[in-house]
Structure formats: C-alpha cells, structure tokens
Design a protein around this motif. Structure first.
Motif, mmCIF file in Angstrom:
data_model
loop_
_atom_site.group_PDB
_atom_site.id
_atom_site.type_symbol
_atom_site.label_atom_id
_atom_site.label_comp_id
_atom_site.label_asym_id
_atom_site.label_seq_id
_atom_site.Cartn_x
_atom_site.Cartn_y
_atom_site.Cartn_z
ATOM 1 N N SER A 107 -12.854 -8.401 8.524
ATOM 2 C CA SER A 107 -11.843 -7.974 9.172
ATOM 3 C C SER A 107 -11.897 -6.358 8.918
ATOM 4 O O SER A 107 -11.944 -5.800 7.913
ATOM 5 N N ARG A 108 -10.928 -5.532 9.777
ATOM 6 C CA ARG A 108 -11.390 -3.657 9.164
ATOM 7 C C ARG A 108 -9.760 -3.326 8.425
ATOM 8 O O ARG A 108 -9.863 -2.869 8.251
ATOM 9 N N SER A 109 -9.033 -4.346 8.614
ATOM 10 C CA SER A 109 -7.613 -3.950 8.804
ATOM 11 C C SER A 109 -8.109 -3.976 6.719
ATOM 12 O O SER A 109 -8.737 -4.430 6.204
ATOM 13 N N ALA A 110 -7.007 -3.005 6.104
ATOM 14 C CA ALA A 110 -6.373 -2.639 4.673
ATOM 15 C C ALA A 110 -5.529 -2.585 4.774
ATOM 16 O O ALA A 110 -4.380 -3.187 5.288
ATOM 17 N N VAL A 111 -4.899 -2.607 3.508
ATOM 18 C CA VAL A 111 -3.558 -3.060 2.499
ATOM 19 C C VAL A 111 -3.714 -1.578 1.887
ATOM 20 O O VAL A 111 -4.138 -1.250 0.897
ATOM 21 N N ARG A 119 8.849 3.577 -4.312
ATOM 22 C CA ARG A 119 8.489 2.346 -3.279
ATOM 23 C C ARG A 119 8.320 3.229 -1.876
ATOM 24 O O ARG A 119 9.191 3.829 -2.131
ATOM 25 N N PHE A 120 7.860 1.912 -1.232
ATOM 26 C CA PHE A 120 8.049 2.944 0.347
ATOM 27 C C PHE A 120 9.291 2.459 1.098
ATOM 28 O O PHE A 120 9.922 2.118 0.629
ATOM 29 N N ALA A 121 9.448 2.983 1.981
ATOM 30 C CA ALA A 121 10.683 3.073 2.075
ATOM 31 C C ALA A 121 10.691 1.920 3.705
ATOM 32 O O ALA A 121 9.815 1.499 4.140
ATOM 33 N N GLY A 122 12.063 1.734 3.875
ATOM 34 C CA GLY A 122 11.862 0.699 4.301
ATOM 35 C C GLY A 122 12.466 -0.934 3.931
ATOM 36 O O GLY A 122 11.827 -2.393 4.295
ATOM 37 N N HIS A 123 12.251 -0.874 2.157
ATOM 38 C CA HIS A 123 11.899 -2.084 1.458
ATOM 39 C C HIS A 123 11.289 -2.853 1.700
ATOM 40 O O HIS A 123 10.961 -4.080 1.305
ATOM 41 N N VAL A 124 9.548 -2.712 1.956
ATOM 42 C CA VAL A 124 8.789 -3.569 2.313
ATOM 43 C C VAL A 124 7.630 -3.007 1.059
ATOM 44 O O VAL A 124 8.105 -2.297 0.452
ATOM 45 N N ASP A 125 7.186 -4.283 0.579
ATOM 46 C CA ASP A 125 6.010 -4.495 -0.298
ATOM 47 C C ASP A 125 4.894 -3.106 -0.152
ATOM 48 O O ASP A 125 4.136 -3.296 -1.444
ATOM 49 N N GLU A 126 4.399 -3.488 0.876
ATOM 50 C CA GLU A 126 3.006 -2.735 1.125
ATOM 51 C C GLU A 126 3.043 -3.107 2.066
ATOM 52 O O GLU A 126 3.620 -3.263 3.281
ATOM 53 N N VAL A 127 1.730 -2.116 2.967
ATOM 54 C CA VAL A 127 1.318 -1.748 4.344
ATOM 55 C C VAL A 127 0.349 -2.347 4.191
ATOM 56 O O VAL A 127 -0.263 -2.664 3.584
ATOM 57 N N ILE A 128 0.143 -2.501 5.821
ATOM 58 C CA ILE A 128 -0.983 -3.518 5.700
ATOM 59 C C ILE A 128 -1.232 -2.517 7.694
ATOM 60 O O ILE A 128 -0.918 -1.895 7.968
ATOM 61 N N LEU A 129 -2.954 -1.239 7.371
ATOM 62 C CA LEU A 129 -3.529 -0.998 8.322
ATOM 63 C C LEU A 129 -4.203 -2.058 9.174
ATOM 64 O O LEU A 129 -5.323 -2.348 8.377
ATOM 65 N N ALA A 130 -3.220 -2.388 9.702
ATOM 66 C CA ALA A 130 -3.722 -3.307 10.887
ATOM 67 C C ALA A 130 -4.617 -3.494 12.022
ATOM 68 O O ALA A 130 -5.031 -1.671 12.459
ATOM 69 N N ASP A 131 -6.041 -4.301 12.073
ATOM 70 C CA ASP A 131 -6.834 -3.931 13.473
ATOM 71 C C ASP A 131 -6.698 -5.006 14.316
ATOM 72 O O ASP A 131 -5.771 -4.618 14.626
ATOM 73 N N GLU A 132 -6.838 -5.721 14.751
ATOM 74 C CA GLU A 132 -7.013 -7.139 14.699
ATOM 75 C C GLU A 132 -6.914 -8.043 14.335
ATOM 76 O O GLU A 132 -6.152 -9.517 14.765
ATOM 77 N N THR A 133 -6.700 -8.288 12.999
ATOM 78 C CA THR A 133 -6.597 -9.890 12.372
ATOM 79 C C THR A 133 -6.090 -9.279 10.834
ATOM 80 O O THR A 133 -6.975 -8.245 10.378
ATOM 81 N N LEU A 134 -5.310 -10.622 10.455
ATOM 82 C CA LEU A 134 -4.703 -11.065 9.408
ATOM 83 C C LEU A 134 -5.483 -11.647 8.719
ATOM 84 O O LEU A 134 -5.150 -12.905 9.055
#
Length: 194
Positions: A107-111, A119-134
C-alpha cells in the motif's frame, strides 16, 4: 434532466477531503487522501492539512508522494526536496518531532506520528496519508495498530467517496457509513467527515 435528477444533484454534496476514524481501544486517526499535504502550526490562522500544536509556522513545509516514495519540502523552497525514509522524523524546523512510517510495500498509504509533548489539532493520535488501502492489525505492516486483534487483520479501502472494509479472508466488503458505529470482526470503529 428531469425533476428527480435535479433534486438528487441539489441534495448531493462534494466528497469529503478529510475523515476522522475512531477505533475503540485504539485511538483517533485523521485520514487525508491525495498526493500532497502541507504541515504546519495549529494556531487560529493555521491553514495546513496537518496541524500541530507547537512552535511551527502556519505552513512549515509540504510532504508529497511520488510513485512509491515520499518527499519533504521546506516552505521556503530554498532547500531541495528530501527523500523521507520510513521510521525517520521529518526534518522540520521547530521543537515538534513528526515520525514518518510507510508500513506496507503493498500500500502506498503512510502514517505520521507526533512525539510528545506535542499533539495534532482535532484530538487525533496519528495522521494517515491515504492512498486506496489501509490495513489494521497488531503487526508492523499495519497502518493502524490494533493490539487486541492478534493475528486477525482488517482492510479498509476507498472507492471514490466511499470507504469499504472487511476482515482479511472474508469475501464481502461492507460500506462504512459516515457517522455510524460499525463492527468488522473484533474492530469497532466510527468514520466521520473532518
């Protein structure tokens, strides 16, 4: 165009450009599709795609995906783009340390993971740079780590503006309805537009 078609077009809205995925017992994830993302501070005037509560400028730089590789470019453009390696931090200016992870060659998706105390805005723990599959599971090749899954894995895929998922090995994909809590195997999650 008949009346029913015009009503459908009037009620339709553009596809979301950002999602938040809440996974019970695991955390919250900002999912960003695309090929190019700006990263910067989370101040009131912050306009970047990935916003971090830290001493970063409104836009510190851009992370881009080119084929199977990722590159970091500083906002000032005085320095050339740098190849980003999995497991390494982005070379940003400031005190925040943002770790890039490309867990699966399938998968070309990354984290992106932010090291404390930032910390990230929006109270999230990680950001996923999504292609088509996770991929979700307990192993190192998963984008979303779900320790309680053991050997089971869940795959989520995007088709247009729809997200579908299934337990690996199941024949049928189920649609993830935005705003609705859903179970896929032992994973309980909620997908929202961000």
């Amino acid at each position: 165009m008949d009346v029913s078609e015009s009503k459908t077009l009037a009620n339709s809205k553009p596809a979301a450009l950002r999602w938040r995925l809440w996974v019970d017992g695991c955390g919250g994830f900002l999912i960003l599709p695309g090929e190019r993302w700006t990263i910067g501070g989370a101040g009131p005037a912050g306009t970047s795609d990935v916003r971090i509560h830290s001493d970063l400028a409104r836009i510190a730089g851009t992370l881009s995906r080119r084929e199977d590789s990722y590159f970091w470019e500083f906002a000032d453009a005085a320095r050339p783009a740098e190849l980003v390696l999995s497991g390494h931090p982005l070379s940003m200016t400031g005190s925040a340390s943002l770790i890039f992870r490309h867990p699966s060659p399938l998968s070309r998706s990354a984290v992106l993971t932010l090291m404390p105390p930032h910390r990230f805005a929006g109270h999230v723990d990680e950001v996923i740079l999504a292609d088509e599959t996770l991929l979700m599971g307990a192993t190192a090749d998963c984008h979303i780590k779900v320790a309680h899954l053991g050997s089971e894995k869940v795959v989520i895929t995007r088709r247009g503006d729809r997200w579908l998922g299934k337990v690996v090995g199941d024949p049928e994909l189920s649609e993830l309805t935005v705003g609705q809590r859903m179970e896929l195997g032992d994973v309980v999650m909620t997908l929202e537009e961000a």
